[in-house]
Design a protein around this motif. Structure first.
Motif, PDB file in Angstrom:
ATOM      1  N   THR A 227      -2.715 -39.569   2.006  1.00  0.00           N
ATOM      2  CA  THR A 227      -1.478 -39.509   2.782  1.00  0.00           C
ATOM      3  C   THR A 227      -1.666 -38.510   3.918  1.00  0.00           C
ATOM      4  O   THR A 227      -2.747 -37.938   4.081  1.00  0.00           O
ATOM      5  N   CYS A 338       8.862 -37.692  -0.372  1.00  0.00           N
ATOM      6  CA  CYS A 338       8.503 -38.898   0.374  1.00  0.00           C
ATOM      7  C   CYS A 338       9.427 -40.067   0.069  1.00  0.00           C
ATOM      8  O   CYS A 338      10.070 -40.125  -0.986  1.00  0.00           O
ATOM      9  N   TYR A 342       5.777 -44.939   0.216  1.00  0.00           N
ATOM     10  CA  TYR A 342       4.817 -44.193   1.031  1.00  0.00           C
ATOM     11  C   TYR A 342       3.586 -43.837   0.190  1.00  0.00           C
ATOM     12  O   TYR A 342       3.730 -43.485  -0.976  1.00  0.00           O
ATOM     13  N   PRO A 343       2.345 -43.962   0.709  1.00  0.00           N
ATOM     14  CA  PRO A 343       1.955 -44.177   2.100  1.00  0.00           C
ATOM     15  C   PRO A 343       1.888 -45.637   2.540  1.00  0.00           C
ATOM     16  O   PRO A 343       1.396 -45.910   3.632  1.00  0.00           O
ATOM     17  N   GLY A 384       8.047 -41.678   6.380  1.00  0.00           N
ATOM     18  CA  GLY A 384       7.401 -41.697   5.071  1.00  0.00           C
ATOM     19  C   GLY A 384       7.485 -40.363   4.381  1.00  0.00           C
ATOM     20  O   GLY A 384       7.851 -40.262   3.203  1.00  0.00           O
TER      21      GLY A 384
END
Length: 459
Positions: A227, A338, A342-343, A384
């Protein structure tokens, strides 16, 4: 002095928040900023970095004394050069110097040229030779997209098929864009503890800041895809004073000197990503700007006036701060919250609650990374990585406990985060105290290793 911060993430919120605390600060602007910057009395400006003429006119009209460029994209696009050309004072490297981050190929070749320790690597401009090379390796590899990919263009592969798949995703599927995937770097995978060291660089001097440790993988125990960063802590105990001095000599000195010799001198903050292997330290990457979330923990600990410090870098007066930067002795921990997915893919617009309650906790600050106020006047997610919950504590364990206490007060649909930020350091045995206490920050030196107080080297 009026200041303009370029960007809209957690790093920019932290920088603008600290800049506003300077007694010399006039109006602090952020373009475009986020809901957090607005709530802290920073003036958001609806201008994107790509609107260069509009940005320049605004800066001149508002008598901006310093422009601080946060993210890598505007630096790679040459925004610092453009604004300097219009007579503005800028903190951030030129487009040529920013290639140390915007091109993995450039960075690796620079390290090879400057004899900076890094992993064995090869560069490919076509997927088939890259696949052929991977199949001949008897060790795991890392595949990197050449260009900028929001921190997600580096794929740590356990097997050959994983690496071949990474090449396909980068070069054939253009998952990170056709420009970023035009070339790939395939390098030997290294194992060990990772450490981030940021150094302010100006003219012939540089100043390393306290080491941090970031957490790139999305899941606890460093599992799952990479990430932009799931959390960080500072200082990192594995970065002993002896190692910091070694990295000055073997990494920062030769890199800064090679860039100056190549006629693209670096000015701003140079970010070194290190890994401690059983063969010694290796450099994984360089970045040309403040890290995110490393900035959040550094800013929480910084006591020196940030405006004075960044202006000195822009004016090439950094030597004035030799042994004068003051840090809070307490460690800091940042936990990133987050959006669901995500990611990978995620949805925006999820209402957020509990930030005010978290901010009321002692020694806690919630930095906004991906937030906005929607048409119904609600604080909602807009990215994100949504929030960086950052706390100080008397010990690292205290800082971690306080950060997670604040996290539990915050809620939005799909929210996820790592629960093990700082655990690596908490398992490390304390380093024996040196006979002479190390000075923080480290003493200034010129590229090549001479003390600033020593005689100038011959030309």
């Amino acid at each position: 002095m009026n200041v303009m911060v370029i960007g809209k993430g957690g790093r920019e919120h932290a920088l603008a928040w600290r800049l506003k605390q300077s007694p010399r600060a006039g109006t602090i602007f952020c373009a475009p900023g986020n809901a957090g910057t607005a709530s802290d009395g920073i003036t958001n400006v609806a201008i994107e970095y790509t609107e260069t003429d509009k940005l320049q006119r605004f800066c001149l009209r508002e008598k901006i004394g310093l422009v601080v460029i946060g993210p890598e994209d505007p630096l790679a696009a040459g925004l610092a050069d453009f604004l300097r050309g219009k007579g503005l004072k800028v903190f951030g490297p030129s487009k040529d110097a920013a290639r140390i981050e915007s091109s993995k190929v450039f960075a690796k070749e620079l390290m090879r040229h400057a004899d900076v320790p890094t992993a064995e690597f090869r560069v490919f401009d076509h997927p088939q030779p890259a696949r052929d090379y991977i199949e001949t390796r008897d060790y795991p590899v890392v595949v990197k997209a050449d260009g900028l990919a929001a921190g997600k263009g580096v794929m740590v592969c356990k097997t050959g098929p994983e690496a071949v798949s990474a090449v396909r995703r980068i070069m054939t599927d253009a998952e990170f864009g056709s420009k970023a995937g035009r070339n790939v770097v395939v390098e030997k995978r290294l194992d060990g503890e990772e450490v981030s060291v940021l150094a302010l660089v100006s003219g012939r001097t540089f100043l390393p800041l306290p080491a941090c440790q970031d957490h790139k993988a999305v899941g606890d125990g460093d599992t799952g895809p990479n990430t932009g960063g799931m959390g960080a802590y500072c200082p990192a105990p594995v970065a002993t004073p002896e190692l910091m001095k070694e990295w000055e000599r073997t990494v920062f000195f030769p890199t800064i000197h090679a860039m100056k010799r190549g006629r693209y001198p670096f000015q701003g903050v140079l970010f070194g990503g290190f890994i401690l292997t059983n063969q010694g330290t290796r450099v994984l990457e360089f970045n040309c700007r403040f890290g995110d979330p490393e900035t959040q923990v550094l800013i929480m600990r910084l006591k020196t006036d940030l405006l004075d410090l960044l202006e000195a870098v822009a004016d090439e007066r950094l030597q004035e701060f030799e042994e004068k930067i003051v840090w809070d002795t307490r460690p800091a921990v940042c936990v990133v919250l987050c959006s669901g997915g995500y990611p990978g893919k995620y949805d925006n617009g999820k209402p957020i609650t509990g930030i005010a309650d978290a901010d009321r906790l002692p020694d806690v600050k919630v930095f906004h990374a991906g937030t906005k106020i929607d048409e119904r006047d609600r604080l909602v997610t807009d990215g994100g990585r949504v929030l960086g919950v950052t706390a100080l504590g008397d010990t690292l364990a205290d800082a971690k406990a306080r950060a997670y206490e604040a996290v539990k007060l915050i809620s939005f649909t799909g929210m996820h985060y790592r629960s093990d930020i700082a655990d690596k350091a908490l398992k490390v045995k304390p380093v024996a105290a040196p006979t002479e206490a190390p000075k923080l920050p480290a003493k200034f030196r010129k590229p090549g290793g001479q003390d600033t107080n020593s005689e100038k080297p011959a030309n």
